[in-house]
Design a protein around this motif. Structure first.
Motif: not given
Lengths: 252, 209
Positions: A8-9, A12-13, A16, A20, A23-24, A27-28, A31, A34-35, A38, B86, B89-90
């Motif tokens: 299970x562990x 589960x990990x 997870x 994650x 998701x990251x 997002x990276x 964005x 834009x970054x 800047x 993030x 920063x943006x």
């Protein structure tokens, strides 16, 4: 189901971590543009600051970018040059490969991007030279993680103002600008080092020496025509008065 | 909103404040309170992280293997902090540069993990979410108070605008000068100490015998 069983562990990990990671990554990637914009903006502002340009000056109008390779200067769109020096590592690699970047403003002053090592990590910045290719017009420096209040002082306007008017050549020989512990002794090529920030100060001296040193042949070849001489003198004169006023203030 | 939920939200403002009563998150209160603007951005970032980490952990709490509980918490918190970093920063690059490493250090902010352990693992998602917002804002409140005094006395500005000199009066002309000591971290501790002193003297039940 036994929530503390190994199976299970592990499941589960795994789930997870995958969630994650997705998701990251999303997002990276979303964005990133834009970054990058800047960061580009910041580099442009830094160069304008080093030149002492008025706030709100238009970089693209004032400054042209060049790539110098084997003594050949090629005008290159600024965006491309910034792309080639995206990170400190890129800039360092290019220095090693002998590929130099140069920015020139419409008055013929040049800006050289620098990168070096402080005490805890990278330091970097831009140094601007007057038309005579000898007098420092301004410097802007930043650091990754120097000690606040000590080494981090290199990023303050108070410290950066010290460099203005220093010269990097002694006669025909390149000497750079040195940060001297205990106070500058040679007013032409030295500034006060930062108390408590000796390693960072040494890093800055080395950075100027190494980076600007790589440009010596370019600077000497640059047409320091007679036409600009009077202005250079006028600038020097202006700086001297500035220095004198500073001294007066200090004496008070 | 029920009374109980309201208490989760407002309790951390005063009687159960994370900084001055629970004494959590002092370190970042020292670091980012030289100016008001970064203090407010930091407060909002921490609020977002506490609120959503509480929410996520509360949703996960029933399926969570207790043996890797702390690791899961860290992964959730770290993910949220990276997302916040993030986004900053943006969209607010200047402020993100001023906050520098301290955004990343929200991961280690004791408030975040403290609230997950103490609250979210034993309460429903909505209550946990409110508790997270409450604690984040309670932390932010102290940050803003400290930053207000440090910026006013240390730099003579508020949000970067000079307030001690203008067209009508100029305090500097009367011999006033900024207190440079205010810019150093120890003064944040002293201001936090003063806040705790005033707060305790007004809340009799918080006073230790």
């Amino acid at each position: 189901m036994n929530k503390n069983s190994n199976t299970y562990i592990i499941i589960y990990s795994t789930v997870m971590v995958v969630v994650v990671a997705i998701l990251l990554a999303v997002a990276a990637l979303s964005l990133q543009d834009l970054q990058y914009k800047n960061e580009l903006n910041e580099k442009k502002t830094n160069i304008l600051q080093a030149l002492g340009a008025a706030e709100g000056a238009d970089f693209d109008q004032l400054v042209k970018a060049y790539v110098v390779e084997n003594g050949q200067q090629t005008e290159t769109p600024a965006e491309d040059v910034f792309n080639m020096m995206k990170t400190n590592k890129d800039l360092r690699d290019n220095y090693k490969a002998g590929k130099l970047f140069l920015f020139k403003d419409n008055e013929g002053r040049v800006v050289i991007p620098m990168v070096g090592m402080g005490l805890w990590g990278d330091i970097w910045g831009y140094i601007a030279l007057e038309q005579d290719m000898n007098t420092v017009a301004g410097i802007v420096m930043a650091h990754k993680g120097e000690t606040p209040g000590l080494g981090a002082e290199i990023a303050t306007p108070k410290h950066q103002d010290l460099y203005r008017g220093k010269t990097i050549f002694e006669g025909d020989e390149f000497v750079g600008v040195t940060l001297r512990k205990g106070g500058a002794q040679n007013p032409a090529h030295e500034v006060d080092a930062i108390s408590g920030g000796t390693k960072t100060s040494d890093g800055v001296s080395a950075m100027i020496k190494d980076c600007v040193g790589a440009y010596v042949s370019v600077l000497k070849a640059s047409p320091a025509t007679d036409a600009v001489e009077p202005c250079a003198e006028a600038c020097c004169a202006a700086q001297q008065t500035e220095c004198e006023t500073n001294n007066v203030e200090n004496n008070e | 909103m029920s009374n109980k939920n309201l208490k989760y939200l407002t309790g951390p403002f005063s009687a159960n404040n994370p900084v001055i009563v629970q004494i959590l998150g002092i370190c970042s209160a020292l670091a980012v309170t030289v100016k008001l603007e970064p203090a407010i951005v930091m407060a909002l970032s921490v609020t977002a992280v506490t609120a959503f980490s509480n929410l996520v952990m509360s949703l996960l709490r029933n399926g969570l293997p207790s043996r890797i509980r702390i690791i899961v918490q860290l992964v959730v918190i770290a993910t949220l902090v990276i997302l916040v970093d993030q986004v900053l920063k943006a969209f607010v690059y200047d402020v993100s540069k001023q906050l520098s490493v301290y955004v990343g250090l929200i991961i280690t902010n004791c408030i975040v993990m403290g609230r997950v352990e103490a609250f979210a693992l034993g309460n429903g998602p909505w209550a946990s979410f409110l508790d997270g917002i409450g604690n984040g804002l309670g932390y932010g409140l102290i940050l803003v108070i400290v930053a207000f005094f440090r910026e006013l006395l240390g730099s003579g500005t508020l949000f970067g605008f000079p307030v001690l000199e203008n067209d009508w009066f100029n305090l500097y002309a009367c011999g006033y000068s900024n207190m440079g000591l205010m810019l150093f971290p120890p003064m944040a501790l002293i201001i936090v100490g003063c806040i705790i002193w005033i707060h305790r003297s007004r809340n009799k039940d918080l006073q230790e015998k």
